[in-house]
Design a protein around this motif. Structure first.
Motif, PDB file in Angstrom:
ATOM      1  N   ARG A   3      -8.267  -3.940  -1.473  1.00 17.81           N
ATOM      2  CA  ARG A   3      -8.831  -2.649  -1.918  1.00 17.81           C
ATOM      3  C   ARG A   3      -7.868  -1.875  -2.816  1.00 17.81           C
ATOM      4  O   ARG A   3      -7.559  -0.700  -2.568  1.00 17.81           O
ATOM      5  CB  ARG A   3      -9.213  -1.781  -0.706  1.00 17.81           C
ATOM      6  N   ILE A   4      -7.381  -2.553  -3.834  1.00 21.25           N
ATOM      7  CA  ILE A   4      -6.479  -1.876  -4.781  1.00 21.25           C
ATOM      8  C   ILE A   4      -7.333  -0.962  -5.659  1.00 21.25           C
ATOM      9  O   ILE A   4      -8.293  -1.423  -6.281  1.00 21.25           O
ATOM     10  CB  ILE A   4      -5.723  -2.903  -5.652  1.00 21.25           C
ATOM     11  N   PRO A   5      -7.007   0.327  -5.717  1.00 19.09           N
ATOM     12  CA  PRO A   5      -7.808   1.221  -6.560  1.00 19.09           C
ATOM     13  C   PRO A   5      -7.788   0.760  -8.022  1.00 19.09           C
ATOM     14  O   PRO A   5      -6.770   0.240  -8.507  1.00 19.09           O
ATOM     15  CB  PRO A   5      -7.118   2.583  -6.410  1.00 19.09           C
ATOM     16  N   ARG A  41       0.838  -1.204   0.000  1.00 23.54           N
ATOM     17  CA  ARG A  41       0.000   0.000   0.000  1.00 23.54           C
ATOM     18  C   ARG A  41       0.872   1.253   0.000  1.00 23.54           C
ATOM     19  O   ARG A  41       2.073   1.181   0.336  1.00 23.54           O
ATOM     20  CB  ARG A  41      -0.887   0.007   1.241  1.00 23.54           C
ATOM     21  N   PRO A  42       0.278   2.382  -0.334  1.00 20.73           N
ATOM     22  CA  PRO A  42       1.054   3.634  -0.356  1.00 20.73           C
ATOM     23  C   PRO A  42       1.745   3.914   0.989  1.00 20.73           C
ATOM     24  O   PRO A  42       2.835   4.485   1.018  1.00 20.73           O
ATOM     25  CB  PRO A  42      -0.011   4.699  -0.653  1.00 20.73           C
ATOM     26  N   ASP A  43       1.157   3.448   2.098  1.00 19.16           N
ATOM     27  CA  ASP A  43       1.797   3.709   3.406  1.00 19.16           C
ATOM     28  C   ASP A  43       2.874   2.675   3.750  1.00 19.16           C
ATOM     29  O   ASP A  43       3.415   2.671   4.853  1.00 19.16           O
ATOM     30  CB  ASP A  43       0.734   3.758   4.512  1.00 19.16           C
TER      31      ASP A  43
END
Ligand code: FHN
Length: 428
Positions: A66-68, A49-51
């Motif tokens: 929950r991958i965009p 994830r981005p974080d």
């Protein structure tokens, strides 16, 4: 051809799957290879994830992590399974004793593995893969070379197509889906359609479970009446489609009156997941196959190729072990073309299958020296002979009431299952 007359509870104007010519080869095959492959394989089971935190899943990774959408599309654009080797896959299946392959032509993420003209969400138009290649065509040619049948998994549930969930636009989705199924039949002449996702809860009243599932099955029959269809086209009758599909389990008492096929992973995931080391042992897998055959079912065992399109070595090793058990001493006779014995009950020391006048008793727990094995007879029959495949040892047979006692005189021939072939005849 016009769709056959139908209504709830009607078994279309098709012949009985249990005895039909359409299912004849499938009923004898007993063992197939399932392949889960798609954009998710590119992620190999991990999404950062981005974080910086890592989310793990396999073919459900888009939804579970929950991958965009835009990011998943970028992953698809990178997907390049250059090492997908249809010849090697077909050879692996052949050597394992698998007689058919069912590959995910489209999984829940809606991505098509073939160059569909219906949309651009496919391996040719949305990937970094060679635009001149078509892996389903390659697999079709390779399976034909090896005398293996090719079938397609197709997910009715489609996370990518917004029209699929709204009643007002659903008709448009259905048209695209029907067009894709026609492409698959026209281009690759599959032997099996393995539907999935009809159980989706995205729509509160799911039309696939009722009239649309029935129409779908009828539609596939009009495309090619020879195709074997699984039961995940609806829940209208006890037996929708041709075959029941227990998943990750082997029914102790299969539903009577229904053909069935247990699908199962080799580790714990359908799609490739580099973290998943829950590999089943070759002995358990081989015994699963033997027990399934003895209960009259098929075993559809899954492999998940990695991002480059390669089947993991752990999977190949297990399939090889199963294949070598089958060829050793012609033990495959206990599986291919064999079915329920009918005349004896399943023992707790192994499994019994039957082909014609021969019972194949596959022994998982060989008795100690001087020990014996018992079988419970369900009807009258005479025992003409009993011999251990691959051995010259004697097997004494005695009978008392409905108990048949087998007493081998030597050691088992292998650790997985030693087969005693018992020649039987009905009483005169
Ligand atoms: O959700 C799918 C899953 O990803 C996999 O494809 C299996 C195979 O039978 N079927 C569904 C779960 O029932």
């Amino acid at each position: 051809a016009s769709p056959p007359a139908s209504g709830p509870g009607t078994n279309h104007a098709i012949d009985d799957p249990l005895t039909s010519e359409r299912t004849r080869a499938w009923r004898e095959d007993r063992f197939g290879m399932f392949i889960h492959f798609g954009v998710y394989s590119h992620l190999e089971g991990e999404y950062t994830r981005p974080d910086g935190t890592v989310c793990r899943d396999a073919e459900w990774i888009k939804r579970q992590c929950r991958i965009p959408q835009a990011e998943y599309e970028r992953f698809a654009a990178e997907f390049n399974p250059a090492e997908f080797d249809a010849e090697a896959i077909a050879r692996t299946a052949k050597e394992a004793g698998q007689r058919y392959i069912v590959i995910t032509s489209k999984h829940h993420d809606g991505y098509a593995l073939w160059p569909t003209k219906v949309n651009r969400w496919n391996l040719r138009d949305h990937s970094s893969f060679d635009k001149n290649r078509d892996i389903l065509a390659e697999l079709k040619a390779a399976t034909e070379r090896h005398g293996i049948k090719l079938g397609f998994y197709y997910s009715i549930w489609d996370w990518n197509d917004p029209d699929a969930v709204h009643p007002s636009t659903f008709g448009r989705y259905k048209e695209r889906m029907y067009a894709q199924l026609k492409e698959l039949v026209d281009n690759y002449q599959p032997s099996v359609f393995w539907f999935d996702g009809e159980w989706s809860t995205d729509r509160p009243s799911n039309p696939w479970l009722t009239q649309d599932g029935e129409a779908l099955e009828a539609y596939v029959r009009t495309l090619d009446p020879k195709i074997v269809v699984n039961n995940r086209v609806g829940k209208r009758r006890l037996v929708d489609g041709d075959t029941g599909t227990p998943e990750q389990t082997i029914p102790a008492e299969p539903v009577s009156g229904q053909l069935w096929e247990s699908c199962m992973t080799l580790n714990g995931s359908w799609g490739y997941a580099k973290w998943d080391n829950r590999w089943k042992s070759p002995a358990d897998l081989t015994r699963n196959l033997i027990s399934i055959a003895g209960r009259g079912g098929n075993y559809l065992l899954n492999v998940g190729p990695d991002a480059r399109g390669r089947i993991p070595a752990e999977s190949v090793d297990r399939l090889r072990a199963m294949g070598s058990w089958l060829v050793r001493n012609r033990q495959a006779d206990a599986v291919h073309g064999a079915g329920t014995p009918g005349i004896v009950a399943e023992p707790d020391w192994g499994s019994v299958s039957r082909k014609g006048d021969t019972l194949y008793a596959s022994v998982y727990r060989w008795p100690g020296a001087g020990g014996s094995l018992t079988l419970k007879a369900l009807s009258g029959f005479d025992v003409r002979s009993a011999r251990v495949l691959g051995s010259t040892q004697r097997v004494a047979v005695s009978r008392s009431g409905d108990t048949v006692t087998l007493t081998p005189s030597g050691a088992p021939t292998n650790d997985i299952a030693t087969v005693i072939a018992i020649g039987v005849a009905p009483p005169a």
